[in-house]
Structures are given as C-alpha cells and as structure tokens.
Design an enzyme around this catalytic site. Structure first.
Site, PDB file in Angstrom:
ATOM      1  N   GLU A  83      -6.392   7.074   2.673  1.00 22.98           N
ATOM      2  CA  GLU A  83      -7.951   6.226   1.091  1.00 22.98           C
ATOM      3  C   GLU A  83      -8.985   7.136   1.513  1.00 22.98           C
ATOM      4  OE1 GLU A  83      -5.804   2.243   0.138  1.00 22.98           O
ATOM      5  OE2 GLU A  83      -7.353   2.590   1.689  1.00 22.98           O
TER       6      GLU A  83
ATOM      7  N   GLU B 248       1.091   0.521   4.439  1.00 22.06           N
ATOM      8  CA  GLU B 248       0.963  -0.201   4.096  1.00 22.06           C
ATOM      9  C   GLU B 248       2.191  -1.539   4.154  1.00 22.06           C
ATOM     10  OE1 GLU B 248      -2.711   1.289   3.395  1.00 22.06           O
ATOM     11  OE2 GLU B 248      -0.961   1.682   2.999  1.00 22.06           O
TER      12      GLU B 248
END
Length: 253
Positions: free
Chosen positions: A108, A128
């Site tokens: 990210e 995640e």
C-alpha cells in the site's frame, strides 16, 4: 528524525530509507511519523525535485508491525494514513524503490508512490486475509484502479504473492532492474528532475485529480490549473533553451 528512517540527498533527490531491517521494515508509529516529516521536507525545499522511498536490508516493507498492533500502536498519521503517506501524497513526484518484499501495508505504501522501480526478485501481495485482517490502507480501494479488477480480487481474497515480472505485465510497476534498485530509481528520478519543476508538479496534479472529475468537466477543470505553467518564467526558459540548443535553467516559477 527517527533512526527508523534514514534520509540523504543526491542530485536534488531526497532518498528515504525505512531502517528496520531486523523487522523486515515493518511499519511502526515512529517510522510513519518520520516519513510524514520527510515528505513535508520534500515539498518545502525548492532544491529537492523528487523523492525516493526504499527499505534497508533487502526488503521494502513487510507491512504493519504486528507486535506493535498487539500493543495497541497504529502505524498511521491522522489525515495522512498508513506510513504517513497512503492518504496524502506529496506534491512532488515520489518513486518507490523495491527489493525483497512489498507486502500488506508495504504494498500500500508502494502504490501510494507515483512510480515504482523494482528488483527482479521482488515479491508483492496483500496477505492480510491470512491474518484475519483487511488491506485497509488502499489495497482494497486503490489497487483495483491500477490493475484488473479480478486480479485485485484474487490478491485480496487469497493473500498470495506475485513476482516482479507479473507486476510489470499488470502495469503495477514501471521498471524491473537486475542490479541496484536505488541506481535504477535514481536514473528515473534524474530524468524527472531535469524537467521544469512547475510543469512536473502540475502534470502530476492533473493526472491525480482528473480521475475524479466528471468527463464533461475535465477540460474546464484542467484549464484552471494550466495557466500557471504556460504563463511561467520556466515556460519561456524552456522554449529559449530549445531554440538556443542549451540546457534550461529552471527557476520553478
């Protein structure tokens, strides 16, 4: 400046190195605060033209520091997001120089940068879901804007990684290098820094902001930003330098 981030300047480029190699450069609060401060410096100092974000010890960033997460620490800055970057980008161009892993929050951070140079051995992913978490710092919202929807969906739901060749084919990264990733990023940074700084800044702004403009309003909105470029001293200098067959002397105004 925190020891969790090292900074140096070379040829008008601010090189920022996440310095937590013992933790695969997992992001903690101190590193996020240091990145935010460094990006403020990048935008504030006229002699800095481009930023490079990289990681020490052969890894870009492995994501959020899970040990810190269990202690209740959030590696985000209010109004700026994860790592002090994902929700508010610098005005000036920012290049991610990636080797090793860019995973979870590390990916990210990478996609929050404007350009990416990666080593051929780099790996990318948003794993995640494997930890019962979600890629909330842009992986679920920004990534589908950058690569095909179904590929983004697969990465999010499986948590599997892709390699540099696949990332390049998807358009997720700009260049793949076999040698020093910093040298590759510096080559790209120098080619940007050689151009008119005002033209570069406004070009970046239009590319970023126009994605949210209604189609019928795009040229009207662009017209509000372009006069500062075309009426600038740099515009006249660029034309003069071309006619006189010399390098331009940019003033950024």
């Amino acid at each position: 400046m925190s020891e969790d981030l090292l900074t140096r300047v070379e040829d008008g480029v601010l090189i920022m190195t996440i310095n937590r190699p013992e933790a695969k450069n997992a992001m903690n609060k101190a590193a996020a605060e240091a990145i935010a401060a460094a990006l403020d410096r990048l935008d504030a100092e006229d002699d800095l033209r481009v930023g490079i974000l990289t990681g020490a010890g052969g890894t870009f960033c492995s994501g959020m520091d899970l040990k810190g997460f269990l202690r209740g620490e959030a590696p985000s800055i209010e109004g700026r997001g994860f790592g002090g970057l994902t929700e508010r980008k610098p005005v000036k161009p920012l290049i991610a120089a990636v080797e090793g892993y860019a995973l979870a929050g590390g990916l990210e951070l990478m996609i929050a940068c404007d350009l990416v140079v990666a080593h051929e051995g780099a790996k990318f992913g948003i794993p995640e879901a494997k930890r019962g978490l979600a890629a909330a710092a842009g992986g679920l919202m920004v990534l589908p804007d950058l690569i095909p929807h179904k590929v983004a969906m697969e990465l999010a739901l499986t948590g599997e990684f892709i390699d540099a060749a696949r990332a390049y084919d998807l358009g997720l990264i700009n260049r793949v290098v076999t040698g020093s990733v910093i040298d590759g990023a510096m080559e790209l940074a120098r080619s940007i820094a050689a151009n008119g700084p005002l033209a570069v800044r406004v070009s970046k702004q239009i590319i970023e902001e126009s994605r949210g403009w209604p189609r019928a309003e795009r040229y009207k909105q662009q017209a509000k930003l372009l006069p500062q470029v075309f009426m600038s001293e740099d515009a006249r200098e660029g034309a003069s330098a071309f006619a006189e067959k010399r390098a331009p002397n940019w003033k950024g105004k």
